[in-house]
Write an enzyme that holds these catalytic residues in place. Structure first.
Site, short mmCIF file in Angstrom:
data_model
loop_
_atom_site.label_atom_id
_atom_site.label_comp_id
_atom_site.label_asym_id
_atom_site.label_seq_id
_atom_site.Cartn_x
_atom_site.Cartn_y
_atom_site.Cartn_z
N ASN A 53 -12.93 -3.03 2.38
CA ASN A 53 -13.81 -1.87 2.44
C ASN A 53 -14.77 -1.96 1.25
O ASN A 53 -14.33 -2.01 0.11
CB ASN A 53 -12.99 -0.57 2.35
CG ASN A 53 -12.07 -0.40 3.54
OD1 ASN A 53 -12.43 -0.73 4.66
ND2 ASN A 53 -10.87 0.09 3.30
N ASP B 113 0.85 -1.19 0.00
CA ASP B 113 0.00 0.00 0.00
C ASP B 113 0.88 1.24 0.00
O ASP B 113 1.90 1.30 0.70
CB ASP B 113 -0.93 0.00 1.22
CG ASP B 113 -2.07 0.98 1.07
OD1 ASP B 113 -3.22 0.52 0.93
OD2 ASP B 113 -1.82 2.21 1.07
N HIS C 222 -10.22 -5.35 -3.72
CA HIS C 222 -8.91 -5.65 -3.12
C HIS C 222 -9.12 -5.97 -1.65
O HIS C 222 -10.10 -5.54 -1.04
CB HIS C 222 -7.94 -4.47 -3.27
CG HIS C 222 -8.49 -3.18 -2.76
ND1 HIS C 222 -9.39 -2.43 -3.48
CD2 HIS C 222 -8.29 -2.53 -1.59
CE1 HIS C 222 -9.70 -1.36 -2.79
NE2 HIS C 222 -9.07 -1.40 -1.62
N ILE C 223 -8.18 -6.72 -1.11
CA ILE C 223 -8.20 -7.04 0.33
C ILE C 223 -6.95 -6.43 0.94
O ILE C 223 -5.84 -6.60 0.43
CB ILE C 223 -8.18 -8.57 0.56
CG1 ILE C 223 -9.39 -9.22 -0.12
CG2 ILE C 223 -8.17 -8.88 2.05
CD1 ILE C 223 -9.38 -10.75 -0.04
N HIS C 224 -7.14 -5.71 2.04
CA HIS C 224 -6.01 -5.18 2.80
C HIS C 224 -5.47 -6.27 3.71
O HIS C 224 -6.25 -6.95 4.39
CB HIS C 224 -6.43 -4.00 3.67
CG HIS C 224 -6.91 -2.80 2.92
ND1 HIS C 224 -6.15 -1.67 2.77
CD2 HIS C 224 -8.08 -2.56 2.28
CE1 HIS C 224 -6.84 -0.78 2.06
NE2 HIS C 224 -8.00 -1.29 1.76
N VAL D 32 -10.83 2.87 -3.95
CA VAL D 32 -10.42 2.41 -5.29
C VAL D 32 -11.46 1.41 -5.80
O VAL D 32 -11.70 0.38 -5.16
CB VAL D 32 -9.02 1.76 -5.24
CG1 VAL D 32 -8.64 1.24 -6.63
CG2 VAL D 32 -7.97 2.76 -4.75
P1 5GP Z 1 -9.83 1.32 -0.11
O1 5GP Z 1 -10.30 2.40 0.81
O2 5GP Z 1 -10.34 1.49 -1.52
O3 5GP Z 1 -10.10 -0.04 0.46
O4 5GP Z 1 -8.27 1.45 -0.11
C1 5GP Z 1 -7.50 1.75 -1.22
C2 5GP Z 1 -6.04 1.66 -0.80
O5 5GP Z 1 -5.25 1.81 -1.96
C3 5GP Z 1 -5.61 2.74 0.19
O6 5GP Z 1 -5.10 2.13 1.36
C4 5GP Z 1 -4.55 3.53 -0.57
O7 5GP Z 1 -3.48 3.95 0.25
C5 5GP Z 1 -4.10 2.54 -1.64
N1 5GP Z 1 -3.66 3.19 -2.85
C6 5GP Z 1 -4.27 4.22 -3.52
N2 5GP Z 1 -3.59 4.55 -4.62
C7 5GP Z 1 -2.51 3.71 -4.66
C8 5GP Z 1 -1.44 3.58 -5.58
O8 5GP Z 1 -1.32 4.28 -6.58
N3 5GP Z 1 -0.51 2.60 -5.31
C9 5GP Z 1 -0.62 1.79 -4.21
N4 5GP Z 1 0.34 0.86 -4.03
N5 5GP Z 1 -1.64 1.90 -3.32
C10 5GP Z 1 -2.56 2.85 -3.54
#
Ligand code: 5GP
Length: 114
Positions: free
Chosen positions: A85, A30, A98-100, A94
């Protein structure tokens, strides 16, 4: 055409730190880590959300197995946390499923921050 940041990373338009790749998933670091280890399990095929996985339930199950394998490869012997999320109230930013995967320290007990 789908142009979310993860598609751009998968297409090579944007750079990312990739820690794992197979035919179905990439796992990337991330860009804004919330823990010593903060990875994102990203399917190569564009799935918007969990509902989109109704087309391929097996792949959704594989995502968890990939997460667990990568967690072990990262040495997260004491555990880790997986977070999805979903939608606006879930805080999804995004629009590409995806899974964190978070770990590397004892994470706080709170699942929800106000
Ligand atoms: P979400 O809230 O959609 O679950 O989380 C999206 C995650 O993607 C966030 O933790 C954010 O920091 C990460 N993220 C956003 N843009 C980029 C990027 O360009 N590259 C990477 N590696 N992570 C990203």
């Amino acid at each position: 055409m789908i142009t979310d940041v993860f598609c751009k990373i998968l297409n090579g338009e944007l750079k990312a730190d990739v820690v794992y790749k197979d035919d179905d998933f990439w796992v990337i670091k991330d860009i804004n880590p919330q823990a010593p280890v903060h990875l994102l399990i990203v399917p190569i095929r564009h799935f918007l959300n969990i509902e989109d996985f109704h087309k391929d339930e097996e792949l959704l199950g594989k995502a968890l197995i990939v997460a667990d394998k990568v967690a072990h490869k990262q040495g997260l012997k004491n555990g880790y946390r997986l977070i999805i999320n979903e939608g606006d109230h879930g805080g999804k930013l995004v629009p590409h499923f995806h899974i964190h995967l978070l770990g590397g320290k004892r994470l706080g007990p709170k699942l929800v921050k106000e």
